[in-house]
Enzyme design. Structure first.
Site, PDB file in Angstrom:
ATOM      1  N   ASN A 128       0.824  -1.211   0.000  1.00 15.81           N
ATOM      2  CA  ASN A 128       0.000   0.000   0.000  1.00 15.81           C
ATOM      3  C   ASN A 128       0.860   1.264   0.000  1.00 15.81           C
ATOM      4  O   ASN A 128       0.361   2.357   0.238  1.00 15.81           O
ATOM      5  CB  ASN A 128      -0.941   0.008   1.214  1.00 15.81           C
ATOM      6  CG  ASN A 128      -0.193   0.037   2.542  1.00 15.81           C
ATOM      7  OD1 ASN A 128       1.046   0.023   2.564  1.00 15.81           O
ATOM      8  ND2 ASN A 128      -0.920   0.074   3.641  1.00 15.81           N
ATOM      9  N   HIS A 130       3.432   1.847   2.085  1.00 13.23           N
ATOM     10  CA  HIS A 130       3.993   2.240   3.375  1.00 13.23           C
ATOM     11  C   HIS A 130       5.506   1.995   3.409  1.00 13.23           C
ATOM     12  O   HIS A 130       6.047   1.216   2.630  1.00 13.23           O
ATOM     13  CB  HIS A 130       3.277   1.541   4.543  1.00 13.23           C
ATOM     14  CG  HIS A 130       3.551   0.086   4.713  1.00 13.23           C
ATOM     15  ND1 HIS A 130       2.690  -0.759   5.395  1.00 13.23           N
ATOM     16  CD2 HIS A 130       4.579  -0.706   4.319  1.00 13.23           C
ATOM     17  CE1 HIS A 130       3.194  -1.977   5.415  1.00 13.23           C
ATOM     18  NE2 HIS A 130       4.336  -1.973   4.765  1.00 13.23           N
ATOM     19  N   GLU A 135       1.961   4.184   7.506  1.00 11.54           N
ATOM     20  CA  GLU A 135       0.879   3.808   6.610  1.00 11.54           C
ATOM     21  C   GLU A 135       0.388   5.024   5.800  1.00 11.54           C
ATOM     22  O   GLU A 135       0.701   6.170   6.134  1.00 11.54           O
ATOM     23  CB  GLU A 135      -0.286   3.254   7.439  1.00 11.54           C
ATOM     24  CG  GLU A 135       0.047   1.978   8.221  1.00 11.54           C
ATOM     25  CD  GLU A 135      -0.027   0.711   7.363  1.00 11.54           C
ATOM     26  OE1 GLU A 135       0.505   0.696   6.242  1.00 11.54           O
ATOM     27  OE2 GLU A 135      -0.621  -0.268   7.844  1.00 11.54           O
TER      28      GLU A 135
HETATM   29  P1  PGA Z   1       7.620  -7.448   2.200  1.00 12.40           P
HETATM   30  O1  PGA Z   1       7.100  -6.233   3.061  1.00 12.40           O
HETATM   31  O2  PGA Z   1       9.074  -7.205   1.959  1.00 12.40           O
HETATM   32  O3  PGA Z   1       7.390  -8.641   3.082  1.00 12.40           O
HETATM   33  O4  PGA Z   1       6.830  -7.474   0.934  1.00 12.40           O
HETATM   34  C1  PGA Z   1       7.412  -4.943   2.664  1.00 12.40           C
HETATM   35  C2  PGA Z   1       6.814  -3.963   3.632  1.00 12.40           C
HETATM   36  O5  PGA Z   1       5.658  -4.140   4.035  1.00 12.40           O
HETATM   37  O6  PGA Z   1       7.490  -2.990   3.987  1.00 12.40           O
END
Ligand code: PGA
Length: 231
Positions: A128, A130, A135
């Site tokens: 998303n 973030h 967030e």
């Molecule tokens: P991920 O998470 O590397 O497990 O895709 C990335 C994040 O949410 O910052």
């Protein structure tokens, strides 16, 4: 913001090689590290070669999960990197999500980071947009703080442990992330292609905290071909 793209099957080796080299040139760096699926193959390839014995490590964020949960960020960093280093890191700091006074705990961590700053920050890109647990809706000057997660981030944590359902946590704020001398944004997989495109070409907006990196003086995106397909 610079970008380097590597073939999917070479990406982790190439980023690991650069990180090992970076640490050999800046051994006493203060560095902030993320966890998750993206950095995992970089860490596992680096663990036996990277020298962090003079480095100070700050863990980027933490979920409100019980100590020892496989989806906790400290569990992942230990499993993927710290547990396999030949020498332990010079120092290691993390946010204590069990602290009785969460605001005071976040202020403590924020002051530790700010007192000396960060030489380097590695980041993953949330589905998303973030960064850490900053967030959508986060301001660029946001402090280190307790946070509520979006439903997509709660669901994403189940990739780390099927039973994990964090609803909150603590994160280094955007202010300290953007204060880092150098930032590497790690992005892999076709499922990140659309959000990487928005990060690099869409508006710079609180709705997509990763877009703030375009205002940072020394950020490099390390993407694999799948993630970079739409650029
Ligand atoms: P991920 O998470 O590397 O497990 O895709 C990335 C994040 O949410 O910052």
């Amino acid at each position: 913001m610079d970008i380097e793209v590597f073939d999917d099957h070479e990406w982790a080796d190439q980023v690991a090689k650069r990180w090992i080299s970076h640490m050999s040139h800046h051994p006493d760096s203060r560095i902030c590290l993320p966890t998750g699926e993206t950095p995992r193959p970089v860490y596992t390839r680096s663990a036996s070669q990277v020298d962090l014995s003079e480095a100070t490590i700050f863990l980027l964020d933490e979920f409100d999960l019980p100590l020892g949960s496989a989806a906790r960020c400290d569990s992942m960093l230990k499993r993927d990197l710290l547990g396999s280093l030949t020498k332990p890191p010079g120092a290691f700091h993390q946010l204590d999500v069990t602290a009785a006074d969460p605001e005071t705990e976040c202020a403590r961590f924020d002051a530790l980071v700010s007192d000396g700053g960060l030489r380097m920050t590695l980041l993953g890109l949330g589905g998303n947009g973030h960064l850490g647990l900053n967030e959508p809706g986060t301001r660029a000057d946001s402090p280190t703080r307790p946070v509520r997660l979006t439903p997509t981030t709660t669901q994403a944590a189940a990739r780390y442990d099927a039973d994990a359902r964090p609803v909150g946590g603590m994160t280094l704020g955007m202010q300290r992330i953007l204060g880092s001398d150098e930032i590497w944004l790690l992005v892999t997989g076709s499922h990140k292609a659309a959000i990487l495109g928005e990060t690099m070409k869409g508006p710079i907006t609180p709705n997509l905290p990763a877009s703030y990196l375009r205002n940072h003086r020394n950020t490099t995106v390390f993407a694999d071909s799948s993630a970079a397909a739409g650029l």
